[in-house]
Structures are given as C-alpha cells and as structure tokens.
Design a protein around this motif. Sequence first.
Motif, PDB file in Angstrom:
ATOM      1  N   UNK A  33       1.020  -0.838   0.160  1.00  0.00           N
ATOM      2  CA  UNK A  33       0.090   0.361  -0.296  1.00  0.00           C
ATOM      3  C   UNK A  33       0.289   1.417  -0.337  1.00  0.00           C
ATOM      4  N   UNK A  34       1.905   1.032   0.760  1.00  0.00           N
ATOM      5  CA  UNK A  34       2.888   2.779   0.841  1.00  0.00           C
ATOM      6  C   UNK A  34       3.408   2.578  -0.766  1.00  0.00           C
ATOM      7  N   UNK A  35       3.836   1.429  -1.379  1.00  0.00           N
ATOM      8  CA  UNK A  35       4.628   1.698  -2.011  1.00  0.00           C
ATOM      9  C   UNK A  35       3.917   2.133  -3.630  1.00  0.00           C
ATOM     10  N   UNK A  36       2.559   1.739  -3.530  1.00  0.00           N
ATOM     11  CA  UNK A  36       1.408   2.200  -4.435  1.00  0.00           C
ATOM     12  C   UNK A  36       0.670   3.590  -4.004  1.00  0.00           C
ATOM     13  N   UNK A  37       0.998   4.004  -3.037  1.00  0.00           N
ATOM     14  CA  UNK A  37       0.298   5.582  -2.962  1.00  0.00           C
ATOM     15  C   UNK A  37       2.261   6.434  -3.473  1.00  0.00           C
ATOM     16  N   UNK A  38       3.137   5.433  -3.179  1.00  0.00           N
ATOM     17  CA  UNK A  38       4.175   6.125  -3.262  1.00  0.00           C
ATOM     18  C   UNK A  38       4.402   6.939  -4.697  1.00  0.00           C
ATOM     19  N   UNK A  39       4.327   5.372  -5.288  1.00  0.00           N
ATOM     20  CA  UNK A  39       4.133   5.829  -7.158  1.00  0.00           C
ATOM     21  C   UNK A  39       3.310   6.595  -7.385  1.00  0.00           C
ATOM     22  N   UNK A  40       1.805   6.859  -7.291  1.00  0.00           N
ATOM     23  CA  UNK A  40       0.540   7.480  -7.759  1.00  0.00           C
ATOM     24  C   UNK A  40       1.342   9.276  -6.925  1.00  0.00           C
ATOM     25  N   UNK A  41       1.977   9.154  -5.882  1.00  0.00           N
ATOM     26  CA  UNK A  41       2.111  11.004  -5.772  1.00  0.00           C
ATOM     27  C   UNK A  41       3.316  11.693  -6.668  1.00  0.00           C
TER      28      UNK A  41
ATOM     29  N   UNK B 116      -4.475   2.215  -6.099  1.00  0.00           N
ATOM     30  CA  UNK B 116      -4.263   2.182  -4.374  1.00  0.00           C
ATOM     31  C   UNK B 116      -5.549   1.171  -3.490  1.00  0.00           C
ATOM     32  N   UNK B 117      -6.650   0.877  -3.936  1.00  0.00           N
ATOM     33  CA  UNK B 117      -7.633   0.344  -3.933  1.00  0.00           C
ATOM     34  C   UNK B 117      -7.036  -1.376  -3.723  1.00  0.00           C
ATOM     35  N   UNK B 118      -6.596  -1.755  -4.877  1.00  0.00           N
ATOM     36  CA  UNK B 118      -6.264  -2.951  -4.641  1.00  0.00           C
ATOM     37  C   UNK B 118      -5.245  -3.507  -3.083  1.00  0.00           C
ATOM     38  N   UNK B 119      -4.530  -2.754  -3.079  1.00  0.00           N
ATOM     39  CA  UNK B 119      -3.073  -2.552  -2.206  1.00  0.00           C
ATOM     40  C   UNK B 119      -4.266  -2.901  -0.406  1.00  0.00           C
TER      41      UNK B 119
END
Length: 576
Positions: A99-107, A153-156
């Motif tokens: 989840x942290x990686x997904x949010x960081x990628x979007x950011x 992000x939702x999947x994570x």
Amino acid sequence: MHSLPRSRVVAALSLGVVALAVVLLPTAHAGADPTGSGVATASLLDSPELDELQRRAAGVQAELQERQSRVLAAREALAAAEAAAAQAEADIVAADADLARARAEVARHASAVYRDAGEVTPLSVLLSGGGPGDVVAAAGLLDAAEQHAAAVVGAAERRRQEAAARRAEAERTRETARARAGELTTETAELEAAAAAASRDLEAAVAAVDRQLGRQREEQRAAGRQAAADWHGYLAELAAAGVAPPPAAALRDPAAGLPDGLVPVPASGGGVQAGAAQLPGGPGPLVVPSAEAVAAVSAAVDALELPYASGAAGPDAWSCGSLVHAVYASVGIDLPDDQAGLHARTTPVDPADVLPGDLVFLGAGRSGPGNVGIALDGRTVLAADARAGAVVVGRPGADRVLGAGRPSLGLRAAAPATEPSGGPLPVECGDVRYPPETSGGRAWGGFPNGLVPPSAMCPPGVAGHLLRCDAAAAYRAMSSAYAGVFGTPLCLTDSYRSYAGQVQLYGEKPALAAVPGTSDHGWGLAVDLCGGVERFGTAQYAWMVANAGRFGFRHPRWADPGNGREEPWHWEYAGA
C-alpha cells in the motif's frame, strides 16, 4: 541311611511378591521340618496397603498417559496457531508495504506531471492553444490516470484489510489454543502432584522392604555358602572312603548287581531305589549317587549367587530350567530346558527318596509346577529363583513339593502337562508370570516398575548406578570389551530410575519422558550412555551397533534416526 552333612537350617522366607523363594526340602525319613511350615509373614509388597498405593499409582499413570496425548495434541494445535499468526503478521506487513509503495507511486506520478507541465486540466490545455480535440484527449488521459491510481491503491488497501482479518482470526485461534494448553498443563500438574504423592508413599514402603530384603539376602548368601561347604565336605567323605561314584548305567538295576562294595539304597515304599547305591559301615551308610549326578550338582553349586533371568541360559545368568538342562548336558544327559518339560519327561521318584542330583518340582494349589531345583541332599535344594533374583538354596514346606525325578534314570514318555486350573496365573521359576498388558503390573521379582528395592539389583561397575543383576553382569562384560578398543570403559549417565525419578523427569519433559511406571529404566533394564555413544555416526556409536547384541543389549527402533525420538544414547537389555 547315612545322613549327609547337614546344611545350616534357614527358615523358608515366603514373602509373597518380593520374597526370597528359598527352596528346601524336609529331610527324608526325618518327620516334621524343624524350621516350621515354611510360611512366613507377608511382606510389605504383598500387603493390602501397598496394593492400594499401587492402584493409586497405576490410576494416575493411566490418566497421565491419556492426558499426555491430549497435551501433545494441544501443543501441536498451539504451534500451528502460532505459525498461522506469525504468517498473518508477515502478510499484513507485506500488505502495508504494498500500500505504501502504491501511494508513493501515485504521488511521484502527480509530482512529475506538475513539475513538467504544471497542473494539467482541460482548461489549461485550451488556454495553451490546444484545440477541442486536445482538450478531449487530455480529459480522457486524466480520467484514466486517476482511475488507475485509485485501482492500484484500492487493491493494496484490500490486500491489507484481508491480511488484517487473517491476523485477527489467527489471534483468536492462538488465544483459544493457549487457553486449552494452559488448562491441560494445569490438569497435568495436578496429576503429577498426585503421582508424586503416591510415589512418596510407595518409596517409603519400598525402603522398608529393601531393609528387610537386604537382611534376607545376606541370610540367603550365608545359606548358599554353608550349602556349598557341606557339599564339598560330602565329596571329601566319598574320597576319604575311597569311593569313586560309578556311572549312571552301573546303578540303574540294583537287582542285576552293583559295583563291588556298594549295596542298594532302600526305598521309602519298600524295595530298593534305582540309580543310586550306598557304602555300608561307619556311623551310617554313605549314599553314593551316579558320577553324572555328582558332577551335575558340583556344576550347579558353582552357579550359586549368579543372577536369575527369565529365558537366560548362562553362563552369567540362568532360568531354573536352563540351569538344570546345562549342568546335566555337561555330563552327557540331555534334558528339556524348561520346568514344564522337565516335569513331564523326568523319571519320577518318591519325594521321600530324594538324593543328591534329583530334581525337585515345586508348586502350590492349582497353579501347577512353579519351579524346579536340584537336590544337594535329602533336605537342601538349589534353584535359579525369580523371586530371589539369583541361584539360591533353601527348604520349602512339604506341601510345596509336587514331585521329584531322577535324571540319571533317563527320560520317560511325556506325561500330560500340568497347567494352572481355575484361574490362577502361571508361575515361572518361583514367581507369578503376569500378563504383559497389566497396567502397573509386577514383573521380575514380583516388583512394580520403578519400585524395585535396591537390594534386588546389582551395580554395573559404575558408582551410583543399579541394574537387574543379569543386565549388570552383561553391562560389565560389554564395558570391558569396549575398553579394550577405546581404552576407557563405557560412559554411563542413567540406569535404574525409580518411580519418583520418573515422576520428576516427566514433570520436566512431559513431551519426551515416558509416563511414570512405563519406562524400561524402571525395570533396571535400560542405560543411557555418553562418551561418544550419545551421537549418531561416531566410532563409539558404531561399535555399540556392531557389538551390543553380543551382550544382550539393543538400540530400540523408536530411538533410531528418523523415527521421531532420536536417542543414540538409550540402550535396553533384552536378555542373553
């Protein structure tokens, strides 16, 4: 008839389960046995009080055995729950990281767009000179980017929530398993306390018996020494009279004639006895058995004090039948090697006519033949005796004598076997043979597991250790052979283990130790070794594998590599 030198009179100490079954006959033609009936007071191990204590111990043993399987199952369930909880914890850590990686990628993506082109909106595209088509394309691109970011992000987030649910379920399972294991541990501790209480009472009773048994054993040894001295005195009488016992063949038919100077021996029922003669004159006639009988008795006397063991056939330990068979085989007379076969095949004589070398069959009530010994004279009988745990001498009451036989007369056609009737357990070499499935039952010497008086055992040559006497003799021989190869005796860490010791060890290692009252250590038949033997693959362990069987020791299959409880150090005595 000339009386042979009389053995010291020793009262027959029939002590029930732990007793010394000292086997002696009343003197032929001598009337009442001067020592009494041969029935003494009951021993502690034959008392109702100890029977009740043993029942308590056996009950606790059975409960511990049943509880042990449940404790092990509970521990396995707890271990599985702990593993599941640990895996769930690892899963949620991994989901958090995803989840942290997904949010960081979007950011990072949003930051790159802003850095490279400012905030991209349909309006900004139109103002920058783009046409309506560019505006539509920019809006679609932004929608797709936002939808992709939301999906990542939702999947994570869903993975994280699923992992959290698994962790919660694992925690509940673990707590349930912990509670069950705790309950069983408490119950087991209560049973261990009951076992300890029973063991204290049992140990006190056994200590009292041990003192009594020690005194009796010393009397037994003194009686054996006196009987041996009397026998050698008798042989000296024969030599001084210039008598060389003739071969059995020369004495089988007194009516057809006897060697010069000898006359027939009268029979108690009239007539004369076959298989023996006597030398007239002196203060009384001197009985002259066959040369084979004299040699057999001399060999039996040499075996005095050697250990008894069921099924043993010498030279370090004997059963009653094997001792009789061996001493007569050494003089060329082939007899059966068990008490039942000897009783069925030996040519009978009247018990009142017993002479040196004759066999004396003992028993009581409906149990049938229970022991067989060799007469040293008209009163004294020698036998390998299970209750005494050794080759001993003694004299029973006349009611214990079932019959007598004379091996020098040859074998008869087998008489029907006399079996126990009406329910009594069979008796082997003076001791009741208990079924192997008897819980907490008495075994060799009539003792319960872990409740063997020290006086009934022997040291294996290592201070502070005890084993059943035949096992101790075998261990000493094995240790000597081992020292010839490695330069030092076998290293011994554990041998006989009392019931109290088994209770203590079970409390310390319930998953590994045997349930109290079931360990082979409690019979004085198991050893734990060190000095290299305690590790698979060493030269010392390999020597034991190759040589222990020669001395009656074996490594049990359950302790072999790959069988769950690997114990290279544990060896058991299986008999000669």
